[in-house]
Design an enzyme around this catalytic site. Sequence first.
Site, PDB file in Angstrom:
ATOM      1  N   ASP A  90       1.257  -1.236 -69.723  1.00 46.49           N
ATOM      2  CA  ASP A  90       1.805  -0.155 -68.911  1.00 46.49           C
ATOM      3  C   ASP A  90       1.726  -0.445 -67.425  1.00 46.49           C
ATOM      4  OD1 ASP A  90       3.053   1.619 -70.457  1.00 46.49           O
ATOM      5  OD2 ASP A  90       1.437   3.076 -70.610  1.00 46.49           O
ATOM      6  N   ASP A 103      -3.200  11.616 -79.697  1.00 52.49           N
ATOM      7  CA  ASP A 103      -3.540  11.225 -81.065  1.00 52.49           C
ATOM      8  C   ASP A 103      -3.835  12.434 -81.950  1.00 52.49           C
ATOM      9  OD1 ASP A 103      -5.679  11.704 -79.410  1.00 52.49           O
ATOM     10  OD2 ASP A 103      -6.787   9.892 -79.879  1.00 52.49           O
TER      11      ASP A 103
HETATM   12  O1  LIG Z   1      -0.828   5.425 -69.384  1.00 52.98           O
HETATM   13  C1  LIG Z   1      -1.565   4.913 -70.217  1.00 52.98           C
HETATM   14  C2  LIG Z   1      -2.916   5.276 -70.365  1.00 52.98           C
HETATM   15  C3  LIG Z   1      -3.687   4.639 -71.323  1.00 52.98           C
HETATM   16  N1  LIG Z   1      -3.165   3.670 -72.112  1.00 52.98           N
HETATM   17  C4  LIG Z   1      -4.019   2.982 -73.123  1.00 52.98           C
HETATM   18  O2  LIG Z   1      -4.649   3.925 -73.952  1.00 52.98           O
HETATM   19  C5  LIG Z   1      -5.851   3.388 -74.458  1.00 52.98           C
HETATM   20  C6  LIG Z   1      -6.960   4.403 -74.356  1.00 52.98           C
HETATM   21  O3  LIG Z   1      -7.317   4.639 -73.020  1.00 52.98           O
HETATM   22  P1  LIG Z   1      -8.835   4.679 -72.519  1.00 52.98           P
HETATM   23  O4  LIG Z   1      -8.802   4.815 -71.050  1.00 52.98           O
HETATM   24  O5  LIG Z   1      -9.614   3.569 -73.098  1.00 52.98           O
HETATM   25  O6  LIG Z   1      -9.301   6.069 -73.086  1.00 52.98           O
HETATM   26  P2  LIG Z   1     -10.412   6.436 -74.193  1.00 52.98           P
HETATM   27  O7  LIG Z   1     -10.916   7.776 -73.839  1.00 52.98           O
HETATM   28  O8  LIG Z   1     -11.402   5.376 -74.389  1.00 52.98           O
HETATM   29  O9  LIG Z   1      -9.471   6.556 -75.476  1.00 52.98           O
HETATM   30  C7  LIG Z   1      -9.610   7.443 -76.555  1.00 52.98           C
HETATM   31  O10 LIG Z   1      -8.938   8.661 -76.322  1.00 52.98           O
HETATM   32  C8  LIG Z   1      -7.529   8.558 -76.074  1.00 52.98           C
HETATM   33  C9  LIG Z   1      -6.976   9.951 -75.943  1.00 52.98           C
HETATM   34  O11 LIG Z   1      -7.557  10.649 -74.898  1.00 52.98           O
HETATM   35  C10 LIG Z   1      -6.834   7.801 -77.179  1.00 52.98           C
HETATM   36  O12 LIG Z   1      -5.513   7.559 -76.785  1.00 52.98           O
HETATM   37  C11 LIG Z   1      -7.524   6.503 -77.436  1.00 52.98           C
HETATM   38  O13 LIG Z   1      -6.920   5.795 -78.466  1.00 52.98           O
HETATM   39  C12 LIG Z   1      -8.978   6.758 -77.749  1.00 52.98           C
HETATM   40  O14 LIG Z   1      -9.673   5.551 -77.998  1.00 52.98           O
HETATM   41  C13 LIG Z   1      -6.150   2.117 -73.663  1.00 52.98           C
HETATM   42  O15 LIG Z   1      -5.914   1.003 -74.479  1.00 52.98           O
HETATM   43  C14 LIG Z   1      -5.171   2.206 -72.516  1.00 52.98           C
HETATM   44  O16 LIG Z   1      -4.772   0.957 -72.077  1.00 52.98           O
HETATM   45  C15 LIG Z   1      -1.840   3.312 -71.990  1.00 52.98           C
HETATM   46  O17 LIG Z   1      -1.369   2.429 -72.689  1.00 52.98           O
HETATM   47  N2  LIG Z   1      -1.067   3.940 -71.044  1.00 52.98           N
END
Ligand SMILES: O=c1ccn([C@@H]2O[C@H](COP(=O)(O)OP(=O)(O)O[C@H]3O[C@H](CO)[C@@H](O)[C@H](O)[C@H]3O)[C@@H](O)[C@H]2O)c(=O)[nH]1
Length: 731
Positions: free
Chosen positions: A141, A446
């Site tokens: 992204d 999700d």
């Molecule tokens: O604009 C965006 C924002 C995030 N991501 C991806 O989304 C994933 C999750 O983001 P992260 O910052 O790691 O958030 P977490 O809180 O760790 O993620 C949890 O919570 C999210 C929802 O809030 C879910 O989407 C994730 O799958 C889940 O692991 C990562 O691989 C990011 O690269 C994107 O691809 N585009």
Amino acid sequence: MTGGHDSSLFAIEKGKGMVAYRLYATSILVSTCLIWWYRATHIPSIGEKGRWLWIGISLAEIFTGLYWIVTQFPRLNPIYRHAFPDRLSQRYSDKQLPGVDVFVCTADPTSEPPSMVISTVLSVMAYDYPSEKLNVYLSDDAGSVLTFYALWEASEFAKVWLPLCRTYKIEPRSPAAYFSNIHSVPDTCRTKEWYYVKELYENMVIRINTVVKKGKVPEEVLANNNGFSKWNEGMTSKDHPSIVQILVDGKGYDAVEKDGIALPTLVYVAREKRPGQHHNFKAGAMNALIRVSSVISNSPIILNVDCDMYSNNSKCIREALCFLLDEEKGQNIAFVQYPQDFANLDYYDIYGNSLTVFMALDFPGVDGWGGPPYIGTGCFHRREVLCGRPYSKDYKENWAKGVARISGDTISDMEEGAKSLATCTFELDTEWGNGIGLKYGYPVEDVVTGLQIKCRGWKSAYCNPKRTAFLGLSPTTLEQCLVQYKRWGEGNLQIFLSKYNAFLVGHRKLRFGFIMCYYMYGLWPTTCFPAWYYVVIPSLCFLQGISLFPEVTSIWVLPFIYITSATYILSLAETVRFGGTIIGWWNFQRMWLIKRITSFSFATIDTVLKFLGWSEMSFSITGKVTDGNSKKRYEEGIIEFGSDSAYFVIIASVALFNLFCLVGGFGALLVNKEMERINKFFIQGFHCAILVVINLPVYEALFVRKDNGRFPFSVLVASLGLTMLVVLLPL
Ligand SMILES: O=c1ccn([C@@H]2O[C@H](COP(=O)(O)OP(=O)(O)O[C@H]3O[C@H](CO)[C@@H](O)[C@H](O)[C@H]3O)[C@@H](O)[C@H]2O)c(=O)[nH]1
Ligand SMILES: [Mn+2]
């Protein structure tokens, strides 16, 4: 076990020890009712001091009791699933197995280092699964040439890494995880070969990190590879055309690893970004991937992982397929969710990040009511279902589905076709983000998507085998952790308050217990209300001589003592049973409190603002790396407070305030040593003392510590001021 007859690909086992648990839950329920009764019958009369405070604490206890009842639903009905991959192999030859598209999402090369991202990519490329059936897509992204460079390096390294994994049955198959744990050659491997691959890997990481640090890909790489020509000077992460690059074409002849076996297809995707066009965060990225992959591989199964979540078990695909391919019981399963486990939790778990107990006990419970929610990573979906297909008994999945290559079609034809599906205008006036693909508009895309799938008649399956399937990174600073919990809390509350409230959208379709499980998440942030009441009012009343609890010699203290000790003893026992430590449990209790007075409070406020239209949805990415001293502090179990965010002012103020109340309250008891008074204030004094003890690291960071992780001076001043204001409040 039920249904474990020979032909089934999986079996279901009902949870054991449920009678004991129900007895325990009943005893808590009875004690809760006793407390409510006590509150109702001992309310100070009109005009008496503390009447409103009493009513307040009664409301807090009613709320807590009701919420506790909701949280019992996932505990009442657990089921455990076991897969039989051997039977799968007997029934399906490699040729007959369905294609699998793996989606990895990344969004920012700074907070998600490309060298980490490619380790995740390599781990999923190295699945023990026929290469020609496996396709890996990386969505970037940030549209960053640095990430593309790293992926290009990884596509070369895969040619030696995959054969090494296969020949020596290496686990885990993330080279970063593998080489950081194993430093000398294992007996089973040929020494020369092993060291050769290790060195290749280490050199590659050095090259990638250097390029990322410089922010520039070396000229000679640019000159020799066409792929890089898609980037030019004017492009930024927020303004660029769509880029699709097939780095490895698994169906082409050049995609051959060292031993002459085909490599899985590997595709880099950066969807178009333009200022003013909303990109819908991760949900938008996933939907672009669904479309792009539909013209390159179009596999019937989609596995989705976050970029920090590597595969820790190469057999996982075959295991997950057991649930989806079982002709009898798998027909209505839309997705198979694996737990979120973290590779970077240690003995201290200072930020209470471990989800182990939750994943071991609550998720099997939700599974018992109709299947776990989709939690964004470590999840195998049916493509058709993600694209909106409702459940129907007669529907038979076509497992052989895929893109048939038309002769003469070149890679660049395919890339061009795919690019047009990843533009930012493609979705205008379509159902994407609503009925098709992942749902837009919620920070937990999700959870809401999973709910929508359930409402279309599908079930899901939860799989938590002994060998952890996926390992990710949990936040390593307090601030990141609180930001993450704010997003989760906010997302779930928004769903609760929207038309996707599980009851509104699912009554008659979903079981009552299942709706309650969703309510448990939905109401999560609102637990900040009783928490705030409990950290402020009893202590302040202790200071000002207003009693809110029964005398310690009264029989009414019993339900209070019973509930507190029974719930804490049980949670400690559960933590230890699933591999946690006592200190980790203690830290979790502190974080329980901190999350409520910060993340959940802000989540609630922000949700209200959003309702009023005063605030917009955001998605703050969780940082995945910390360096230097702050990393060292994390490893030593020292909390990182070194920022002047509002979160930290709140944490410091609550701690100081309770210290003040404790000292003042005890002072008053010492001056006035009547037994009756001591009896009357014992519980409140004890409660305040516990709050002080749990906040010891906060005082240390305010007054003792000298490192950069201590509170900034401005936070100390602000919190002292706030404390003074509150303690002077006349009640
Ligand atoms: O604009 C965006 C924002 C995030 N991501 C991806 O989304 C994933 C999750 O983001 P992260 O910052 O790691 O958030 P977490 O809180 O760790 O993620 C949890 O919570 C999210 C929802 O809030 C879910 O989407 C994730 O799958 C889940 O692991 C990562 O691989 C990011 O690269 C994107 O691809 N585009
Ligand atoms: Mn994450």
